[in-house]
Design a protein around this motif. Structure first.
Motif, PDB file in Angstrom:
ATOM      1  N   LEU A 167     -29.597  25.784 -29.337  1.00 50.99           N
ATOM      2  CA  LEU A 167     -29.573  25.145 -30.664  1.00 50.99           C
ATOM      3  C   LEU A 167     -29.896  23.662 -30.632  1.00 50.99           C
ATOM      4  CD1 LEU A 167     -26.295  26.882 -31.939  1.00 50.99           C
ATOM      5  CD2 LEU A 167     -28.654  27.476 -32.548  1.00 50.99           C
ATOM      6  N   GLY A 168     -30.208  23.132 -29.439  1.00 53.56           N
ATOM      7  CA  GLY A 168     -30.548  21.715 -29.364  1.00 53.56           C
ATOM      8  C   GLY A 168     -29.350  20.799 -29.535  1.00 53.56           C
ATOM      9  N   LEU A 169     -28.217  21.210 -29.015  1.00 55.18           N
ATOM     10  CA  LEU A 169     -26.988  20.421 -29.161  1.00 55.18           C
ATOM     11  C   LEU A 169     -26.569  19.837 -27.817  1.00 55.18           C
ATOM     12  CD1 LEU A 169     -25.033  23.102 -31.259  1.00 55.18           C
ATOM     13  CD2 LEU A 169     -26.260  21.110 -32.149  1.00 55.18           C
ATOM     14  N   ASN A 170     -26.060  18.633 -27.838  1.00 51.25           N
ATOM     15  CA  ASN A 170     -25.456  18.050 -26.646  1.00 51.25           C
ATOM     16  C   ASN A 170     -24.007  18.514 -26.523  1.00 51.25           C
ATOM     17  OD1 ASN A 170     -27.678  16.338 -25.822  1.00 51.25           O
ATOM     18  ND2 ASN A 170     -27.212  15.075 -27.617  1.00 51.25           N
ATOM     19  N   LEU A 171     -23.493  18.530 -25.304  1.00 55.90           N
ATOM     20  CA  LEU A 171     -22.137  19.032 -25.088  1.00 55.90           C
ATOM     21  C   LEU A 171     -21.238  17.944 -24.505  1.00 55.90           C
ATOM     22  CD1 LEU A 171     -20.109  21.310 -25.206  1.00 55.90           C
ATOM     23  CD2 LEU A 171     -21.037  22.203 -23.067  1.00 55.90           C
ATOM     24  N   HIS A 172     -20.202  17.631 -25.257  1.00 50.31           N
ATOM     25  CA  HIS A 172     -19.243  16.588 -24.886  1.00 50.31           C
ATOM     26  C   HIS A 172     -17.891  17.223 -24.635  1.00 50.31           C
ATOM     27  CE1 HIS A 172     -15.879  13.953 -26.363  1.00 50.31           C
ATOM     28  NE2 HIS A 172     -16.453  13.099 -25.553  1.00 50.31           N
ATOM     29  N   MET A 173     -17.173  16.692 -23.656  1.00 46.49           N
ATOM     30  CA  MET A 173     -15.828  17.189 -23.390  1.00 46.49           C
ATOM     31  C   MET A 173     -14.821  16.051 -23.483  1.00 46.49           C
ATOM     32  SD  MET A 173     -14.418  19.248 -20.043  1.00 46.49           S
ATOM     33  CE  MET A 173     -15.062  20.862 -20.528  1.00 46.49           C
ATOM     34  N   ASP A 174     -13.849  16.242 -24.372  1.00 44.49           N
ATOM     35  CA  ASP A 174     -12.719  15.326 -24.476  1.00 44.49           C
ATOM     36  C   ASP A 174     -11.698  15.768 -23.436  1.00 44.49           C
ATOM     37  OD1 ASP A 174     -10.280  14.125 -25.051  1.00 44.49           O
ATOM     38  OD2 ASP A 174     -10.420  14.413 -27.211  1.00 44.49           O
ATOM     39  N   GLY A 175     -11.604  15.017 -22.357  1.00 46.54           N
ATOM     40  CA  GLY A 175     -10.738  15.404 -21.250  1.00 46.54           C
ATOM     41  C   GLY A 175      -9.466  14.582 -21.156  1.00 46.54           C
ATOM     42  N   ALA A 176      -8.843  14.359 -22.300  1.00 47.54           N
ATOM     43  CA  ALA A 176      -7.580  13.608 -22.284  1.00 47.54           C
ATOM     44  C   ALA A 176      -6.600  14.245 -21.303  1.00 47.54           C
ATOM     45  CB  ALA A 176      -6.969  13.558 -23.688  1.00 47.54           C
ATOM     46  N   ARG A 177      -6.653  15.570 -21.223  1.00 48.29           N
ATOM     47  CA  ARG A 177      -5.794  16.308 -20.276  1.00 48.29           C
ATOM     48  C   ARG A 177      -6.659  17.174 -19.355  1.00 48.29           C
ATOM     49  NH1 ARG A 177      -3.120  16.780 -25.308  1.00 48.29           N
ATOM     50  NH2 ARG A 177      -1.299  15.383 -25.424  1.00 48.29           N
ATOM     51  N   LYS A 195     -21.486  21.534 -13.762  1.00 47.45           N
ATOM     52  CA  LYS A 195     -21.944  22.835 -13.288  1.00 47.45           C
ATOM     53  C   LYS A 195     -21.893  23.869 -14.413  1.00 47.45           C
ATOM     54  CE  LYS A 195     -21.151  22.332  -8.329  1.00 47.45           C
ATOM     55  NZ  LYS A 195     -20.376  22.771  -7.140  1.00 47.45           N
ATOM     56  N   ALA A 196     -21.058  23.609 -15.407  1.00 47.49           N
ATOM     57  CA  ALA A 196     -20.971  24.509 -16.562  1.00 47.49           C
ATOM     58  C   ALA A 196     -21.788  23.995 -17.741  1.00 47.49           C
ATOM     59  CB  ALA A 196     -19.504  24.678 -16.974  1.00 47.49           C
ATOM     60  N   GLY A 197     -22.494  22.871 -17.553  1.00 47.22           N
ATOM     61  CA  GLY A 197     -23.394  22.407 -18.608  1.00 47.22           C
ATOM     62  C   GLY A 197     -22.890  21.276 -19.481  1.00 47.22           C
ATOM     63  N   VAL A 198     -21.765  20.676 -19.106  1.00 49.36           N
ATOM     64  CA  VAL A 198     -21.254  19.552 -19.899  1.00 49.36           C
ATOM     65  C   VAL A 198     -22.125  18.322 -19.652  1.00 49.36           C
ATOM     66  CG1 VAL A 198     -19.300  17.970 -20.189  1.00 49.36           C
ATOM     67  CG2 VAL A 198     -18.906  20.442 -19.914  1.00 49.36           C
ATOM     68  N   ASP A 199     -22.505  17.632 -20.737  1.00 50.11           N
ATOM     69  CA  ASP A 199     -23.331  16.427 -20.613  1.00 50.11           C
ATOM     70  C   ASP A 199     -22.489  15.188 -20.332  1.00 50.11           C
ATOM     71  OD1 ASP A 199     -26.014  17.461 -21.217  1.00 50.11           O
ATOM     72  OD2 ASP A 199     -25.187  17.885 -23.203  1.00 50.11           O
TER      73      ASP A 199
END
Lengths: 346, 346, 346, 346
Positions: A167-177, A195-199
């Motif tokens: 879908l042309g989306l970037n992937l962000h992860m909020d890793g507070a925990r 490795k799982a595709g997080v940008d």
């Protein structure tokens, strides 16, 4: 008792862990170049690259509000939108910070089971509107571990990442925990991110034993272009940067970050186990990280509060959140569990 | 030597002073409520109110970039403008942060003598344009002490404040080195701020012995409406706030802030005195705070650098800036002066 | 047929009405001062003051996106929030413009019956969160007539206004189809706005016979401070303003605005009446303004489209929206109704 | 006389030219799809592509403030900066619009000879600061013709473009009076834009006979990604777009744009010639487009004004600006020149 009784209110009620403190003390010697040009900041960045087994770009910000908002702003423009869970911290508890830093990007929320986005839910939002009268979806943000204490598995993240690619989306992860998620799954940080595709990952330090400071890791380094300027302009470049970076050295160099996360998770498991047979008490969400969400009666909650315990009850009728931290004492967990049993019996 | 030689590069190359460190250590006990709801934050705010002899509103931000930008944003709208000296830090070294936080307010700069605005220069800019095709002036910002080491006298501030009143302008003070100004003049903080008509002060802690953190004091409390929301949204609300506020308690409670400022000022005076008779060296600005700006030959500057000394030379042809700090050693000042004498003689 | 068949797609598919055109032609003589300093703009503003029976502040913007977004931005800061219906145009069809112009204000939506907010729904949202981690509610925005063709009664607006007063909220009205609301109720513009407690109205011209241009009326004139600067900075100050204001003179001076609104409403009523007994067709919302929302079968919708009719179907399964305009022809309404009857019978 | 006497105040005091008016009248037939999906908009875009001999991306905005600000915002981020002349309209007369639309990008101004940037002046600003404490230069904006009536030659633009390439800067052209530049030089639009390295042009229609509307042409089409969303969010998407685009068809299809520009230029040349021998009067800038800037005595200026002439005097002591337009009458030029001669003789 007031002090110790606060132990379950929030994992940011806790203080600085010894490893972080010691590193700050060491860093507090003589003069050092400012604005991140010091040796501690270089060392901290290297620790992250080693830990994540990749040559990512590393930045430091003062807190999670800014780290996540700046990261999201770097992944979209003001007329784009960000897909997130309706329980996402960026939606519910940042006072519009993502909208502010991005100059207007809209958050598109979706209902989730147990706080987790799925490819289907992302696809549904992303494809709902395709006209210029609605902000174009451009980013997905996951919280790992989620706000309700659940944890995305690597394969779940991979599936989401594939959907993002389509879908042309970037992937962000909020890793507070993020530490707690790694601890629970026994996965490496790399497995749960690039490795799982997080940008981009915002790796939280505050909730795991630091005073201030979050790290922002760009695995997709193209997206990090001029991010240092972005941080500076947004008031997130520390002049005495060593005090933000040294604590990371402290908790990363001997894996204190993981030990503490394991400890907090263990305390949460212990609490859940100790109350699992208490009549009238039930788990609202599986306990996978450092939080325990209990369905309890209102009178029981009031009684617990009257005994001095501090915890949050924002989840809805009858829900109580108990957060464990790097310094939670097992004895206090047992005492809390005993008190829960008593107030429910009353 | 690299470490000590950096002592004159910037006052934010220095570390944390003992009083601030000790307070952080004390604050690092057990759990505390987050987001400023803790006892240390309340104590720090009270210390400020006592020190300034008024019931002002007190907020804490992570750094000066944010503190000043948020304060300015609270004093104007995006279509307003901010009058400042062309040497003002907000103009020259914040990467457009004031423009970002205010969503576009323009800084209107004016040439200054010795870094100081005057009623006449303010009036000239403020009255230059009165049409809607140019941002309407709404704020004046002073830096105290200025970026070139000079200090506004109380009567100078009062005169500016009167001009602001006449023209409908709010008055903001960037006090990154406010301590040094107080020390130089022997004035009380009140005399240099609200008693002279200042609406808002950003009181700098970082350059005077703290790790991070600036205090924002609204003497005109109407202007502080919902400022806590503004800080939160802009990523400037620390979850573990005690680590920002406790150091303030540490340096305010026994006047360490003033002792250290006096020390830094003294070192600057000493350096100036030791080189005053060196042929070819001249002061670019009067030494009033903790900085010494010397006109020197380019070869001399190169020779000093070759000897390991670190300092800034951004002022123009031949200018060198030497900053003294809370922990500058007199012996190093004397050694620097001796080296200056030698390289100039070469 | 393609041209006429578009008549029910949107009321902004229509052209310029004769009165607006004639006024533009008259305005197009010789030179005129720019940026609103011309006689036509003064006349248009006076017409509004007369029509609304009050000395309001009047501004002109190019379109509704900007008019509403600028008005909302003037009523709150970036860390505040705006309460609206989930069907509100500012939420669903402005591509995040309110968030952009306000630099991040969040829209808080609520489910509504028939597109209308109520005191209870406003109170529920406004009181849900009272902490600084969530944007503070500061504005309520109503759409009159609503996006689903319903109309707020004066007493409904008054009740909402009272709730706003209690809760410290400003009240804004998106009047893209304000004319249609006046026509339906037979109320004066004053009765539906400032007499009922509305602070600011955006009065739509485009959907009622103009080429471009919306008027923004501040009944609460304190809120209009420097609004002219806001418009200029945001790219909404027309240099040849007379072409935005003269058409208003044209449609206001002899009440063309009301005649056309009555006509459009009448066509909507006619369509509703003509299909009310068609089996399988039902009204989704009461027809009060110029839109008719019909529940119809998917095959019928496809058949209508195949016959060349243009209309929107974004409302959900089976819903079709037919909009009438100032120039809708009755004969076309009757033909459409006949076709609906036929396709439903097929 | 007041009407005609205004003829030299500003080229946006003039009205709509016959060709534009006629096209609007033709466009005002029946219903048309909204938001640019209509045939007139497609035709106008095609005319631009033909005129510029390239397959550029074409967008329409309401006015120059927005067109230029949106274009600049698409070429940089908030922490970047825009290099321009100190006389540039975006700096002096847009009320901070570029800063607003870009969420804080700083304009870096340079002194210019005759309003024109040079490779050397661009290089000096661009290379002055290379640290993250100052916004990173990312765009150069030229005004063609300039605000003081001069015109960049193709080789001047090429030289600037090469400098931009070397320094990693995008090149934007504010073409509010682009027609006048083409007319003066006898160059094709292509020669003055993409063939000379311009990335984006804002082609002004208002000052050359239109009511509202500027065209934004992206020759570097990568930079136009999602620009339609940007326009929509920023309140610059007209619902009845045909009224913005049809006038372009009107003035482009038979080269009215060029004829009118030639006429305005001719009037300016005539005025300059008629007063060249008037004692005490001198040209401040070469007359290359449609403006004449005369150095005159203050009493003469006052006397001219007393005779009813309208013109601007913002340039500095003794300077008067006379702008010619598409509809300026030669007789009026001659009368103005005669009056100048008289008041200077007095």
């Amino acid at each position: 008792m007031p002090d110790n009784a606060q132990q379950f209110a929030s994992d940011n009620y806790s203080g600085i862990c010894p490893e972080a403190w010691q590193a700050m003390a060491e860093a507090n010697q003589g003069h050092q170049r400012a604005y991140g040009d010091d040796e501690w900041t270089a060392r901290a960045a290297d620790h992250f690259r080693r830990l994540f087994e990749t040559d990512c770009d590393v930045f430091f910000a003062f807190n999670g509000t800014a780290a996540n908002s700046l990261a999201l702003a770097s992944l979209c423009q003001s007329y784009h939108s960000v897909i997130c869970s309706e329980t996402a911290h960026v939606e519910t508890d940042e006072c519009g910070a993502p909208e502010f830093f991005s100059n207007g990007s809209k958050l598109l929320t979706t209902r989730t089971e147990q706080g987790k986005l799925t490819p289907a839910s992302i696809r549904e939002i992303a494809l709902k509107r395709k006209d210029i009268h609605f902000p174009k979806p451009r980013v997905v943000t996951l919280t790992q571990a989620t706000e309700v204490g659940t944890v995305y598995r690597p394969e779940e993240i991979q599936a989401i990442s594939q959907t993002c690619d389509e879908l042309g989306l970037n992937l962000h992860m909020d890793g507070a925990r993020f530490s707690n998620a790694c601890a629970f799954l026994g996965c490496t940080p790399a497995e749960l991110t690039w490795k799982a595709g997080v940008d981009v990952l915002c790796f939280g330090g505050t909730k795991n034993g630091m005073a201030v400071g979050e790290a922002i890791l760009f695995f997709n380094r193209d997206l990090a272009e001029d991010f240092d300027y972005r941080c500076k302009q947004a008031g997130q470049l520390a002049s005495k940067m060593r005090y933000l970076s040294a604590p990371w050295v402290g908790i990363l160099q001997d894996d204190a970050w993981l030990r503490y996360a394991n400890h907090a998770n263990h305390c949460a498991q212990l609490l859940a186990k100790l109350v699992e047979d208490v009549p009238g008490v039930s788990l609202m969400f599986p306990v996978e990280a450092n939080g325990v969400f209990l369905q309890m009666s209102e009178p029981a909650i009031a009684a617990l509060t009257a005994r001095g315990w501090r915890f949050y009850t924002f989840i809805g009728a009858g829900g109580a959140r108990f957060m464990c931290s790097w310094d939670t004492e097992e004895a206090r967990v047992r005492q809390l569990a005993a008190d829960i049993r008593e107030v429910m019996a009353a």
